[in-house]
Each structure stands twice: as structure tokens, then as C-alpha cells.
Design an enzyme around this catalytic site. Structure first.
Site, mmCIF file in Angstrom:
data_model
loop_
_atom_site.group_PDB
_atom_site.id
_atom_site.type_symbol
_atom_site.label_atom_id
_atom_site.label_comp_id
_atom_site.label_asym_id
_atom_site.label_seq_id
_atom_site.Cartn_x
_atom_site.Cartn_y
_atom_site.Cartn_z
ATOM 1 N N GLY A 115 0.833 -1.203 0.000
ATOM 2 C CA GLY A 115 0.000 0.000 0.000
ATOM 3 C C GLY A 115 0.863 1.247 0.000
ATOM 4 O O GLY A 115 0.516 2.267 0.585
ATOM 5 N N GLY B 222 -0.398 4.946 -0.990
ATOM 6 C CA GLY B 222 -1.417 5.636 -0.214
ATOM 7 C C GLY B 222 -0.885 6.824 0.565
ATOM 8 O O GLY B 222 0.311 7.132 0.538
ATOM 9 N N GLN B 223 -1.799 7.475 1.291
ATOM 10 C CA GLN B 223 -1.458 8.687 2.040
ATOM 11 C C GLN B 223 -0.326 8.442 3.036
ATOM 12 O O GLN B 223 0.615 9.226 3.133
ATOM 13 C CB GLN B 223 -2.699 9.201 2.775
ATOM 14 C CG GLN B 223 -2.479 10.522 3.501
ATOM 15 C CD GLN B 223 -3.641 10.903 4.402
ATOM 16 O OE1 GLN B 223 -4.508 10.072 4.692
ATOM 17 N NE2 GLN B 223 -3.667 12.139 4.847
ATOM 18 N N ASP C 134 2.383 -1.789 -4.502
ATOM 19 C CA ASP C 134 1.005 -1.308 -4.591
ATOM 20 C C ASP C 134 0.370 -1.896 -5.838
ATOM 21 O O ASP C 134 1.052 -2.474 -6.681
ATOM 22 C CB ASP C 134 0.938 0.222 -4.611
ATOM 23 C CG ASP C 134 -0.343 0.744 -3.967
ATOM 24 O OD1 ASP C 134 -1.426 0.210 -4.282
ATOM 25 O OD2 ASP C 134 -0.278 1.675 -3.141
ATOM 26 N N ILE C 135 -0.940 -1.692 -5.961
ATOM 27 C CA ILE C 135 -1.682 -2.299 -7.068
ATOM 28 C C ILE C 135 -1.410 -1.598 -8.395
ATOM 29 O O ILE C 135 -1.628 -2.151 -9.457
ATOM 30 C CB ILE C 135 -3.194 -2.325 -6.738
ATOM 31 C CG1 ILE C 135 -3.912 -3.348 -7.624
ATOM 32 C CG2 ILE C 135 -3.799 -0.923 -6.840
ATOM 33 C CD1 ILE C 135 -5.263 -3.768 -7.110
ATOM 34 N N ASP D 54 -1.364 -6.890 -5.982
ATOM 35 C CA ASP D 54 -2.719 -6.926 -5.430
ATOM 36 C C ASP D 54 -2.612 -7.752 -4.161
ATOM 37 O O ASP D 54 -2.261 -8.942 -4.216
ATOM 38 C CB ASP D 54 -3.680 -7.573 -6.432
ATOM 39 C CG ASP D 54 -5.101 -7.703 -5.893
ATOM 40 O OD1 ASP D 54 -5.296 -7.541 -4.675
ATOM 41 O OD2 ASP D 54 -6.017 -7.978 -6.686
ATOM 42 N N TYR E 229 -15.644 -0.080 7.242
ATOM 43 C CA TYR E 229 -14.231 0.133 7.565
ATOM 44 C C TYR E 229 -13.977 -0.175 9.044
ATOM 45 O O TYR E 229 -13.044 -0.915 9.388
ATOM 46 C CB TYR E 229 -13.853 1.575 7.247
ATOM 47 C CG TYR E 229 -12.406 1.927 7.492
ATOM 48 C CD1 TYR E 229 -11.389 1.334 6.750
ATOM 49 C CD2 TYR E 229 -12.049 2.880 8.438
ATOM 50 C CE1 TYR E 229 -10.054 1.669 6.959
ATOM 51 C CE2 TYR E 229 -10.723 3.229 8.656
ATOM 52 C CZ TYR E 229 -9.730 2.609 7.923
ATOM 53 O OH TYR E 229 -8.417 2.955 8.138
ATOM 54 N N LYS F 224 -11.781 -3.200 10.716
ATOM 55 C CA LYS F 224 -10.640 -2.908 11.585
ATOM 56 C C LYS F 224 -10.806 -3.565 12.959
ATOM 57 O O LYS F 224 -9.838 -4.071 13.534
ATOM 58 C CB LYS F 224 -10.467 -1.394 11.736
ATOM 59 C CG LYS F 224 -9.924 -0.707 10.484
ATOM 60 C CD LYS F 224 -8.553 -1.224 10.097
ATOM 61 C CE LYS F 224 -7.942 -0.510 8.915
ATOM 62 N NZ LYS F 224 -6.644 -1.088 8.508
#
Length: 312
Positions: free
Chosen positions: A9, A12-13, A35-36, A50, A140, A144
Site C-alpha cells: 500500500g 497511499g497517504q 502497490d496495485i 494486489d 471500515y 478494523k
């Protein structure tokens, strides 16, 4: 062959900034990003992945002799509400595949991020304790919370070294918002500099726990570097930085950009925000592994505006 650290990932941010920080600490040759889709401006090796493709994940692990993983791939709160099944599948099965690799001794250590989304409308909103009622009301948050239980289970049952933090809303200048309910607090800075105005998708008095990205990276790496005996909680640690509302951050921005104005048009993200805490008690993290945040609202605002637009 030297062992390496894999960041899943990485686009991402959090991922982009975490990769850069890990490269500074350990050297680019020790870090692998995945990452994808392809990512540019990363100094280390990069692999397309993935996270649901376990066969491909194992290929990457063997190719680079990976022994440590930061597993950040997820659909965030607002996006997952639009694609509930996809959100559950990605957030849950991606985690379980890595936990299984840890059980099989393929991987030695993993960081997996949880979130304040694990809390729900019946959770105490002020100084939310480490152990409390959860009852999350979003896909979400449900994923989690389930992930926390799986992490603790795999640690207790199989002895795997998995570590986790419940991130509050994260604010950083190096990457775009990624579909979270707290993303207004990133977008507002870009709009303030570009257009001198911002229309917020939350009510003006919606107070939420937030954290500057520098502090989040410090906490993430700090937890991973802590000796195992100091990591007492294997579900996920509460983590706190600073709590504020859209009205608070707008007032702080106006100190630097006096002509800035804000309007409010709450949308589907408002009920999500309403179900979350307003402030977090992170005493356990401070006691166990020495966590301490650095940035408050004033210093964060100044740093964001300076980096995004050169505003003093």
C-alpha cells in the site's frame, strides 16, 4: 542475503511518506515498496501487487528476502461505505493472508494499522479509553475491529509479532487525500492556498481526533522498533495527537491567510464522523513504548501551509 522490509500500500497517504522515511533510516536498498499500480518518485525497489494475490505476495517476499512488513493496503472509511463487500474483502483477507505467512514463519514481524473507526456511537466520546465499548457502524470500522481481534488471536495462539496503532485522522502535505472521513483536514489547506475558500463536508463543530503525518510516522516506526517485551497490547494501541473541528482549523488558517472563508455542506460522511470519538486517551502507548506527539494545531497548520504553498 540481507533481509528487507516490504511496505504494502505504498501509494497511499501514509505509504508514500513511510517509504521515504524508512529509506532515510535504513537505506533505500533495504526497503521494497508495493502497490496495485505503479508509483513514481520512490527511491527503493517497487513491485506491483494486489494484496489479495497471495501467490504474488510470496514471490515478492522470496525475491527480496523480506522479513518485515508494513501492511497498509485498505479501502478507507468513506470509500468502503460505497463498496461494502469490496471494502470487507480487501481489508480482511489481505490481513489474514499475511498473518498466515507469519504463522508459517515466512515473515518475522508486521505492522498493521487500525483506526478510531473501531469505535462507535456508544463509545465514550471524550478521552476514549484503550479498552471500551466499540460497536463500529461502518464497514471500515467493522473490518478494523475484526482485524484487531485476528491480530491478537494470532499473537496469543501462534506467537506472531504483529503490532498495531489505532490511527486518528492523519494530515500530511506529500500526498492527496485517500477517501477518508477526516480528509477535509488535508483538502482544506490546498483549497485555502489555491482558492482562498473551502466548502466542508462536515458540520463546523464536528470535533475529531487528528494527527500530523510526521507524528504518525514517528509512532509507527517507534512501535516497530520497540523491543517485543514493551509491546503489551497486540490488538491495537490508542494514539492521540490533537483534536479540533473544521471551525477550529479554519480559524487557524485565517491567521496566515486572512481572506480565507469556509462554508459547510454536510454529506454522507457526517454520520460517520458523528459515530467517532472527539478525543483519545493514549496513556498505554506513552507508558509502554514511550510515545509522545510533537505537533499541535498551530504548528501543524504553519508547517502544512509552508510546504504546500510557501505561506509563512
Amino acid at each position: 542475503m540481507d533481509t528487507k522490509t516490504l511496505v504494502i500500500g505504498a501509494g497511499g497517504q501514509i505509504g508514500k511518506e513511510l517509504v521515504n522515511e524508512l529509506c532515510k533510516i535504513h537505506g533505500s536498498s533495504k526497503i521494497v515498496a508495493a502497490d496495485i499500480k505503479a508509483e513514481e518518485n520512490l527511491d527503493c525497489d517497487f513491485e506491483i501487487l494486489d494484496v489479495l494475490d497471495t501467490k504474488r505476495l510470496v514471490e515478492i517476499i522470496k525475491k527480496h528476502n523480506v522479513k518485515e512488513i508494513y501492511h497498509l493496503a485498505a479501502l478507507l472509511s468513506a470509500t468502503a461505505e460505497q463498496y461494502p463487500q469490496k471494502g470487507w474483502e480487501l481489508n480482511m483477507n489481505g490481513l489474514l493472508s499475511v498473518l498466515e505467512l507469519m504463522r508459517e514463519k515466512v515473515i518475522d514481524k508486521m505492522f498493521w494499522p487500525s483506526s478510531i473507526a473501531v469505535f462507535g456511537p456508544n463509545t465514550p466520546k471524550q478521552n476514549t479509553p484503550q479498552y471500551t465499548v466499540m460497536e463500529p457502524s461502518t464497514v471500515y470500522g467493522i473490518s478494523k475491529q475484526a482485524g484487531e481481534r485476528w491480530c491478537e488471536y494470532y499473537h496469543t495462539r501462534y506467537g506472531v509479532d504483529v503490532r498495531s496503532i489505532r490511527y486518528p485522522g492523519l494530515i500530511g502535505w506529500q500526498s492527496a487525500p485517500g477517501g477518508g472521513t477526516t480528509d477535509y483536514a488535508v483538502h482544506i489547506f490546498h483549497e485555502a492556498i489555491k482558492n482562498k475558500k473551502y466548502e466542508c463536508f462536515l458540520k463546523e463543530d464536528t470535533t475529531l481526533p487528528m494527527m500530523y503525518m510526521s507524528d504518525a510516522l514517528k509512532a509507527t516506526i517507534g512501535l516497530m522498533q520497540a523491543s517485543p517485551d514493551k509491546v503489551k497490547i497486540r490488538s491495537s494501541y490508542n494514539l492521540a495527537g490533537v483534536s479540533f473541528s473544521p471551525k477550529d482549523i479554519a480559524a487557524e488558517i485565517k491567521k496566515h491567510i486572512p481572506e480565507f472563508t469556509i462554508t459547510y455542506k454536510p454529506d454522507y460522511r457526517q454520520p460517520i464522523a458523528d459515530s467517532w470519538p472527539q478525543s483519545i486517551d493514549d496513556t498505554q502507548a506513552r507508558k509502554d513504548w514511550g510515545w509522545k506527539h510533537q505537533y499541535d494545531l498551530s504548528s501543524m497548520t504553519k508547517d502544512m501551509l509552508q510546504h504546500i504553498g510557501g505561506v509563512k
